[in-house]
Write an enzyme that holds these catalytic residues in place. Structure first.
Site, mmCIF file in Angstrom:
data_model
loop_
_atom_site.group_PDB
_atom_site.id
_atom_site.type_symbol
_atom_site.label_atom_id
_atom_site.label_comp_id
_atom_site.label_asym_id
_atom_site.label_seq_id
_atom_site.Cartn_x
_atom_site.Cartn_y
_atom_site.Cartn_z
ATOM 1 N N GLN A 122 -37.370 -12.872 22.273
ATOM 2 C CA GLN A 122 -36.337 -13.087 21.427
ATOM 3 C C GLN A 122 -36.645 -14.511 20.491
ATOM 4 O OE1 GLN A 122 -32.560 -12.855 23.067
ATOM 5 N NE2 GLN A 122 -31.390 -13.487 21.475
ATOM 6 N N PHE A 123 -37.129 -14.316 19.318
ATOM 7 C CA PHE A 123 -37.746 -15.181 18.611
ATOM 8 C C PHE A 123 -36.484 -16.101 18.165
ATOM 9 C CE2 PHE A 123 -36.460 -12.364 15.034
ATOM 10 C CZ PHE A 123 -36.190 -13.161 14.160
ATOM 11 N N THR A 124 -35.254 -15.387 18.225
ATOM 12 C CA THR A 124 -34.060 -16.154 17.609
ATOM 13 C C THR A 124 -33.652 -17.271 18.704
ATOM 14 O OG1 THR A 124 -32.381 -14.464 18.836
ATOM 15 C CG2 THR A 124 -32.897 -14.020 16.452
#
Length: 149
Positions: A78-80
């Site tokens: 989850q790069f967010t």
């Protein structure tokens, strides 16, 4: 590296055209990789995740880890988690690792946990997913390898 670690009774991930992957009791780990992360961050965060004592013992105290309970892990990239929302209304992601580097460190993290004998199910890297989390407690912890001390 950053992780949102949730104690769960079950979890699942699915993506269009892909098989649905599930776990029973254990942890769902939403994992973000930063542009400055390296192997030391992988080792630190994997060790912290596996040994985090957030499961209840016979007396109802959070005194056991996922390793102690034999639980399973669902690890979802989850790069967010590296979204910077301080300015404007749209997050910036310049602190996130580029996809190629992020995928390698994500896979290294998964390998590090598997090497400890735990069952790990993964999400689909760089794919739109639906993640099901049945948070038990709820218990949610935030981990960041850059905030060790």
């Amino acid at each position: 590296m950053r992780a949102v670690v949730q104690r769960v009774s079950c979890g699942a991930v699915s993506a269009p055209g892909q098989e649905r992957r599930t776990i029973g009791p254990g942890l769902v780990v939403l994992l973000g990789v930063g542009r400055d992360d390296d192997d030391a961050d992988v080792r630190y965060l994997a060790d912290k995740t596996v040994n985090l004592r957030i499961f209840e013992d016979a007396e109802g105290k959070m005194n056991l880890s996922v390793a102690d309970t034999g639980g399973e892990l669902l690890v979802v990239s989850q790069f967010t988690l590296y979204g910077d929302c301080r300015k404007g209304r749209r997050p910036g992601f310049s602190d996130a690792a580029p996809p190629e580097r992020a995928e390698k460190l994500y896979e290294d993290f998964v390998h590090e946990i598997r090497s400890r004998g735990l069952r790990v199910v993964t999400g689909y890297f760089q794919t739109h997913m639906l993640v099901e989390i049945m948070n038990d407690g709820p218990v949610t912890m935030l981990l960041d390898s850059k905030k060790q001390f």
